[in-house]
Scaffold this motif. Structure first.
Motif, PDB file in Angstrom:
ATOM      1  N   ASP A 238       0.696  -1.141  -0.054  1.00 54.87           N
ATOM      2  CA  ASP A 238       0.017  -0.067  -0.105  1.00 54.87           C
ATOM      3  C   ASP A 238       1.049   1.150   0.103  1.00 54.87           C
ATOM      4  O   ASP A 238       0.656   2.254  -0.907  1.00 54.87           O
ATOM      5  CB  ASP A 238      -1.066   0.181   1.245  1.00 54.87           C
ATOM      6  N   LEU A 239       2.076   1.128   0.825  1.00 50.16           N
ATOM      7  CA  LEU A 239       2.781   2.421   0.871  1.00 50.16           C
ATOM      8  C   LEU A 239       3.248   2.689  -0.594  1.00 50.16           C
ATOM      9  O   LEU A 239       3.541   3.790  -0.951  1.00 50.16           O
ATOM     10  CB  LEU A 239       4.088   2.210   1.706  1.00 50.16           C
ATOM     11  N   GLY A 240       3.822   1.456  -1.117  1.00 50.34           N
ATOM     12  CA  GLY A 240       4.362   1.666  -2.601  1.00 50.34           C
ATOM     13  C   GLY A 240       3.221   2.087  -3.623  1.00 50.34           C
ATOM     14  O   GLY A 240       3.578   3.102  -4.567  1.00 50.34           O
ATOM     15  N   VAL A 241       2.031   1.888  -3.560  1.00 50.82           N
ATOM     16  CA  VAL A 241       1.181   2.533  -4.270  1.00 50.82           C
ATOM     17  C   VAL A 241       0.918   3.975  -4.197  1.00 50.82           C
ATOM     18  O   VAL A 241       0.770   4.676  -4.837  1.00 50.82           O
ATOM     19  CB  VAL A 241      -0.375   1.871  -4.132  1.00 50.82           C
ATOM     20  N   ARG A 242       0.837   4.404  -2.947  1.00 53.71           N
ATOM     21  CA  ARG A 242       0.620   5.653  -2.626  1.00 53.71           C
ATOM     22  C   ARG A 242       2.040   6.586  -2.930  1.00 53.71           C
ATOM     23  O   ARG A 242       1.735   7.637  -3.508  1.00 53.71           O
ATOM     24  CB  ARG A 242       0.802   5.963  -0.971  1.00 53.71           C
ATOM     25  N   LEU A 243       3.121   6.099  -2.737  1.00 48.98           N
ATOM     26  CA  LEU A 243       4.443   6.622  -3.648  1.00 48.98           C
ATOM     27  C   LEU A 243       4.321   6.608  -5.020  1.00 48.98           C
ATOM     28  O   LEU A 243       4.591   7.734  -5.520  1.00 48.98           O
ATOM     29  CB  LEU A 243       5.653   5.809  -3.111  1.00 48.98           C
ATOM     30  N   VAL A 244       4.079   5.609  -5.620  1.00 46.78           N
ATOM     31  CA  VAL A 244       4.082   5.547  -7.032  1.00 46.78           C
ATOM     32  C   VAL A 244       2.863   6.689  -7.410  1.00 46.78           C
ATOM     33  O   VAL A 244       2.907   7.220  -8.799  1.00 46.78           O
ATOM     34  CB  VAL A 244       3.515   4.098  -7.652  1.00 46.78           C
ATOM     35  N   ALA A 245       1.929   6.909  -6.817  1.00 49.50           N
ATOM     36  CA  ALA A 245       0.941   7.856  -7.197  1.00 49.50           C
ATOM     37  C   ALA A 245       1.325   9.347  -6.986  1.00 49.50           C
ATOM     38  O   ALA A 245       0.718  10.362  -7.851  1.00 49.50           O
ATOM     39  CB  ALA A 245      -0.503   7.740  -6.202  1.00 49.50           C
ATOM     40  N   GLY A 246       2.367   9.655  -6.589  1.00 52.36           N
ATOM     41  CA  GLY A 246       2.948  10.975  -6.172  1.00 52.36           C
ATOM     42  C   GLY A 246       3.545  11.474  -7.472  1.00 52.36           C
ATOM     43  O   GLY A 246       3.939  10.717  -8.343  1.00 52.36           O
ATOM     44  N   ALA A 247       3.579  12.724  -7.516  1.00 50.23           N
ATOM     45  CA  ALA A 247       4.294  13.539  -8.776  1.00 50.23           C
ATOM     46  C   ALA A 247       5.843  12.865  -8.739  1.00 50.23           C
ATOM     47  O   ALA A 247       6.596  13.600  -7.741  1.00 50.23           O
ATOM     48  CB  ALA A 247       4.087  14.847  -8.809  1.00 50.23           C
ATOM     49  N   PRO A 248       6.248  12.373  -9.695  1.00 49.88           N
ATOM     50  CA  PRO A 248       7.844  11.810  -9.673  1.00 49.88           C
ATOM     51  C   PRO A 248       8.808  12.800  -9.260  1.00 49.88           C
ATOM     52  O   PRO A 248       9.868  12.818  -8.866  1.00 49.88           O
ATOM     53  CB  PRO A 248       7.928  11.120 -10.822  1.00 49.88           C
ATOM     54  N   VAL A 249       8.532  14.089 -10.386  1.00 47.45           N
ATOM     55  CA  VAL A 249       9.631  15.159 -10.387  1.00 47.45           C
ATOM     56  C   VAL A 249       9.537  15.770  -8.906  1.00 47.45           C
ATOM     57  O   VAL A 249      10.599  16.143  -8.208  1.00 47.45           O
ATOM     58  CB  VAL A 249       9.598  16.155 -11.355  1.00 47.45           C
ATOM     59  N   ALA A 250       8.443  16.248  -8.326  1.00 49.64           N
ATOM     60  CA  ALA A 250       8.148  16.704  -7.083  1.00 49.64           C
ATOM     61  C   ALA A 250       8.803  15.878  -5.997  1.00 49.64           C
ATOM     62  O   ALA A 250       9.353  16.502  -5.273  1.00 49.64           O
ATOM     63  CB  ALA A 250       6.911  17.105  -6.736  1.00 49.64           C
ATOM     64  N   LEU A 251       8.227  14.767  -6.004  1.00 53.43           N
ATOM     65  CA  LEU A 251       8.898  13.896  -4.874  1.00 53.43           C
ATOM     66  C   LEU A 251      10.347  13.388  -4.953  1.00 53.43           C
ATOM     67  O   LEU A 251      11.104  13.758  -3.869  1.00 53.43           O
ATOM     68  CB  LEU A 251       8.301  12.352  -5.104  1.00 53.43           C
TER      69      LEU A 251
END
Length: 277
Positions: free
Chosen positions: A192-205
């Motif tokens: 679930d943590l992975g799903v939440r991280l993948v959903a984030g904006a990659p450049v911003a993260l």
């Protein structure tokens, strides 16, 4: 019959999982494993399909540190340490969020690799030790830099000089573990943590991660300059207008990290029109 790989690599929905695969040695890292980690982390940093990375161990343990079972090596320690240094920097500077999934033991270099991840998720039974002093060695894999920043100087000295073994709940209290999760729930929690991280904006993260890492050693003036640089890079992606559009349409944003200066200028104008800075 070929030997099993020392490092397993699995991709699923944008999450790459690296599994140390020497369970007969509690996943102690030998030369072949250091080389495999170097190669795998380099590849992950270059692959834009990878949006998050999980580091874990096979067979119920995370990692018992560097494998010293072979006795003295004919290779000069300076050259051996370069390999550890390369892996440590690759993990720390990886532009995607990283998660250490810890079961069993995480000691020595193994614990410091876990601490080099952005998040540490451990079961209550996990055990941790900066075991170096018991082996007549000093800290490596970034432990001397990470520990004082995470727990303060006195607790760092306690962990390094006494080489005590601590349990996951205490590690959580000290800020060395992000979450303690019951073993039966661990896989689902990390998924679930992975799903939440993948959903984030990659450049911003990636920018946030770099800013926080850099900020630990910079003045406020340096940090503000870095934030301005990072925000300019964010505005040059399609993720900013996508976030604004998703907010207006009351739906989750679909972030891609795609470069799109024109779209970002449109989003900037929309934000200004709405009275936002």
């Amino acid at each position: 019959m070929s030997a099993a790989p020392v490092l397993l690599v699995e991709d699923r929905d944008g999450v790459r999982t690296l599994t140390l695969n020497r369970p007969h040695r509690k996943n102690a890292i030998d030369n072949a494993t250091w080389d495999a980690l170097n190669e795998a982390l380099t590849a992950a940093g270059r692959d834009r399909a990878v949006r998050a990375l999980v580091l874990t161990g096979a067979g119920g343990d995370f990692c018992s540190g560097a494998d010293i079972s072979g006795g003295p090596s004919p290779v000069h320690p300076l050259y051996r340490m370069r390999t550890l240094t390369d892996v440590t920097l690759l993990l720390h500077e990886l532009p995607v969020p990283t998660v250490a999934k810890v079961t069993g033991v995480a000691v020595g270099a193994g614990w410091n690799l876990a601490l080099g991840c952005d998040f540490v998720v451990a079961t209550p039974e996990a055990r941790f030790s900066q075991i170096f002093a018991r082996r007549g060695l000093s800290l490596d894999c970034g432990g001397s830099w990470l520990l004082p920043k995470l727990v303060g100087l006195q607790q760092a000295k306690r962990l390094a000089l006494l080489a005590e073994t601590i349990e996951a709940p205490e590690a959580r209290e000290l800020g060395l573990v992000t979450w303690v999760v019951p073993a039966p729930e661990l896989d689902a929690f990390v998924d679930d943590l992975g799903v939440r991280l993948v959903a984030g904006a990659p450049v911003a993260l990636a920018q946030n991660k770099a800013l926080l890492n850099e900020g630990a050693d910079r003045t406020l003036r340096d940090a503000l300059a870095g934030e301005a640089r990072a925000q300019a890079m964010n505005y040059a992606t399609a993720d900013v207008p996508e976030a604004f559009t998703a907010f207006v349409e009351k739906r989750p944003p679909r972030f891609t990290g795609r470069w799109s200066v024109a779209a970002a200028q449109t989003a900037r104008a929309a934000h200004t029109t709405q009275g936002r800075p």
